[in-house]
Design a protein around this motif. Structure first.
Motif, short mmCIF file in Angstrom:
data_model
loop_
_atom_site.label_atom_id
_atom_site.label_comp_id
_atom_site.label_asym_id
_atom_site.label_seq_id
_atom_site.Cartn_x
_atom_site.Cartn_y
_atom_site.Cartn_z
N ASN A 27 -4.68 7.58 -7.01
CA ASN A 27 -5.10 7.11 -8.33
C ASN A 27 -3.96 6.40 -9.05
N ALA A 28 -2.75 6.93 -8.94
CA ALA A 28 -1.59 6.28 -9.57
C ALA A 28 -1.34 4.92 -8.94
N ALA A 29 -1.53 4.81 -7.63
CA ALA A 29 -1.35 3.53 -6.96
C ALA A 29 -2.38 2.51 -7.44
N VAL A 30 -3.64 2.95 -7.60
CA VAL A 30 -4.70 2.07 -8.11
C VAL A 30 -4.36 1.61 -9.53
N ASP A 31 -3.99 2.56 -10.39
CA ASP A 31 -3.66 2.23 -11.78
C ASP A 31 -2.47 1.28 -11.85
N ALA A 32 -1.47 1.54 -11.04
CA ALA A 32 -0.27 0.68 -11.05
C ALA A 32 -0.61 -0.73 -10.62
N HIS A 33 -1.43 -0.85 -9.59
CA HIS A 33 -1.80 -2.19 -9.12
C HIS A 33 -2.65 -2.92 -10.15
N ARG A 34 -3.58 -2.21 -10.78
CA ARG A 34 -4.46 -2.86 -11.76
C ARG A 34 -3.67 -3.29 -12.99
N PRO A 69 -9.34 -10.52 -9.62
CA PRO A 69 -9.14 -9.78 -10.87
C PRO A 69 -10.39 -9.02 -11.31
N LYS A 70 -11.54 -9.34 -10.72
CA LYS A 70 -12.79 -8.69 -11.07
C LYS A 70 -13.08 -7.44 -10.24
N SER A 71 -12.19 -7.10 -9.33
CA SER A 71 -12.40 -5.93 -8.49
C SER A 71 -12.41 -4.66 -9.33
N SER A 72 -13.35 -3.80 -9.04
CA SER A 72 -13.44 -2.53 -9.76
C SER A 72 -12.35 -1.59 -9.27
N PRO A 73 -12.06 -0.55 -10.04
CA PRO A 73 -11.08 0.44 -9.57
C PRO A 73 -11.47 1.05 -8.22
N SER A 74 -12.78 1.27 -7.99
CA SER A 74 -13.18 1.88 -6.72
C SER A 74 -12.97 0.92 -5.56
N LEU A 75 -13.17 -0.40 -5.76
CA LEU A 75 -12.88 -1.36 -4.69
C LEU A 75 -11.38 -1.44 -4.44
N THR A 76 -10.60 -1.41 -5.51
CA THR A 76 -9.15 -1.43 -5.36
C THR A 76 -8.69 -0.19 -4.59
N ARG A 77 -9.26 0.96 -4.92
CA ARG A 77 -8.92 2.20 -4.22
C ARG A 77 -9.28 2.09 -2.73
N GLY A 78 -10.46 1.56 -2.44
CA GLY A 78 -10.87 1.37 -1.05
C GLY A 78 -9.92 0.46 -0.29
N ALA A 79 -9.48 -0.60 -0.95
CA ALA A 79 -8.54 -1.53 -0.31
C ALA A 79 -7.21 -0.84 -0.02
N ILE A 80 -6.74 -0.06 -0.97
CA ILE A 80 -5.47 0.66 -0.79
C ILE A 80 -5.59 1.67 0.35
N LEU A 81 -6.71 2.38 0.41
CA LEU A 81 -6.89 3.39 1.46
C LEU A 81 -7.00 2.76 2.85
#
Length: 88
Positions: A27-34, A69-81
């Motif tokens: 979650n911290a990685a997602v927040d930091a990237h966003r 920039p329109k990616s949702s947090p859940s898509l960003t999380r999926g990409a990170i994982l």
């Protein structure tokens, strides 16, 4: 080392499933990237970390999701994982 073969670097998701990376670290990685797409996050797990730029660049789908920039947090999380971690 959570059973990962030494010749293969796991994805962030594999580290997460093995409980080597905690949910709050992802979650911290997602927040930091966003907040700043140039951020380098290191959710450390037995010598592994995640450099967004390097890890995501190696994964086509993750690259396209992270670039939008329109990616949702859940898509960003999926990409990170799905991104491959690096040994640190």
């Amino acid at each position: 080392m959570h059973g990962f073969a030494t010749c293969r670097i796991p994805t962030a998701g594999e580290l997460f499933k093995a409980k080597a990376v905690a949910d709050d670290q992802v979650n911290a990685a997602v927040d930091a990237h966003r907040a700043d797409s140039g951020t380098i996050a290191h959710p450390n797990a037995d010598g592994y970390g995640l450099d967004f730029t390097a890890a995501v660049a190696e994964h086509g789908w993750a690259s396209s999701v992270i670039a939008s920039p329109k990616s949702s947090p859940s898509l960003t999380r999926g990409a990170i994982l799905r991104a491959r971690a690096q040994e640190v």
